[in-house]
Write an enzyme that holds these catalytic residues in place. Sequence first.
Site, mmCIF file in Angstrom:
data_model
loop_
_atom_site.group_PDB
_atom_site.id
_atom_site.type_symbol
_atom_site.label_atom_id
_atom_site.label_comp_id
_atom_site.label_asym_id
_atom_site.label_seq_id
_atom_site.Cartn_x
_atom_site.Cartn_y
_atom_site.Cartn_z
ATOM 1 N N CYS A 8 3.614 7.245 -2.562
ATOM 2 C CA CYS A 8 2.263 6.694 -2.396
ATOM 3 C C CYS A 8 2.178 6.134 -0.976
ATOM 4 O O CYS A 8 2.975 6.530 -0.117
ATOM 5 C CB CYS A 8 1.937 5.656 -3.477
ATOM 6 S SG CYS A 8 3.003 4.196 -3.497
ATOM 7 N N ARG A 14 1.858 2.232 -6.888
ATOM 8 C CA ARG A 14 1.786 3.448 -7.705
ATOM 9 C C ARG A 14 3.098 4.200 -7.832
ATOM 10 O O ARG A 14 3.502 4.558 -8.952
ATOM 11 C CB ARG A 14 0.703 4.402 -7.157
ATOM 12 C CG ARG A 14 -0.695 3.887 -7.348
ATOM 13 C CD ARG A 14 -1.684 4.671 -6.523
ATOM 14 N NE ARG A 14 -1.422 4.519 -5.090
ATOM 15 C CZ ARG A 14 -2.037 5.176 -4.125
ATOM 16 N NH1 ARG A 14 -2.966 6.053 -4.433
ATOM 17 N NH2 ARG A 14 -1.743 4.949 -2.865
ATOM 18 N N ASP A 120 -5.940 3.910 -5.793
ATOM 19 C CA ASP A 120 -4.955 2.923 -5.323
ATOM 20 C C ASP A 120 -5.344 1.528 -5.816
ATOM 21 O O ASP A 120 -6.355 0.973 -5.380
ATOM 22 C CB ASP A 120 -4.907 2.944 -3.793
ATOM 23 C CG ASP A 120 -3.722 2.158 -3.263
ATOM 24 O OD1 ASP A 120 -3.197 1.297 -4.006
ATOM 25 O OD2 ASP A 120 -3.323 2.406 -2.125
HETATM 26 P P1 4NP Z 1 0.514 1.801 -3.126
HETATM 27 O O1 4NP Z 1 -0.543 0.651 -2.786
HETATM 28 O O2 4NP Z 1 0.327 2.881 -2.066
HETATM 29 O O3 4NP Z 1 0.108 2.276 -4.476
HETATM 30 O O4 4NP Z 1 1.860 1.134 -3.083
HETATM 31 C C1 4NP Z 1 -0.605 -0.003 -1.531
HETATM 32 C C2 4NP Z 1 0.304 -1.018 -1.256
HETATM 33 C C3 4NP Z 1 0.214 -1.688 -0.036
HETATM 34 C C4 4NP Z 1 -0.763 -1.327 0.865
HETATM 35 C C5 4NP Z 1 -1.637 -0.318 0.589
HETATM 36 C C6 4NP Z 1 -1.564 0.366 -0.630
HETATM 37 N N1 4NP Z 1 -0.876 -2.022 2.105
HETATM 38 O O5 4NP Z 1 -1.824 -1.735 2.846
HETATM 39 O O6 4NP Z 1 -0.023 -2.896 2.387
#
Ligand code: 4NP
Length: 152
Positions: A8, A14, A120
């Site tokens: 992800c 995710r 997300d």
């Molecule tokens: P993930 O969600 O891609 O599902 O782990 C996110 C976690 C952190 C960030 C963005 C999406 N961030 O911008 O720090």
Amino acid sequence: MIKICFVCLGNICRSPMALFVMKNLVKEQGLEQEIVIESRGTDAEVGCDMHPSSKRMLDQYHIPYKKHVSTQLKSSDYEEFDYFIGMDDYNIHDMIKILKKDDKVYKLLDFTRESKDIADPWYTNNFEITYNEIDKGCRGLLEFLMSLSKNE
Ligand code: 4NP
């Protein structure tokens, strides 16, 4: 042995959730020795644990998990894995850019009837919808992998 890498953006919400959901399904089928699973982020803040709300969803569905350490996807990972499974089109674009090849890259819901993105929850704050989609995708992925071994 098949090696899968869930990917992800941050490797916090995710892909770690998908990792533990898939590990649990694989264990239920007694396939832990056959299917090895890891996770990465295309833009991971390296060294972080899983998001507390992802943990809460896993707790709610009695899915075991261990301490997670967020890890960045690197081009050298390409050789390590058979399948790189992203969550949305944005991930897929970044994964291909990092890996420099697209032949092992898939989107999780490609393994279901509805090949859409997994939202997300970092932005939507709805971890329940994300959990349900991840669970559906992992079940489809496992069915696909099991059909491969049957055809061998
Ligand atoms: P993930 O969600 O891609 O599902 O782990 C996110 C976690 C952190 C960030 C963005 C999406 N961030 O911008 O720090």
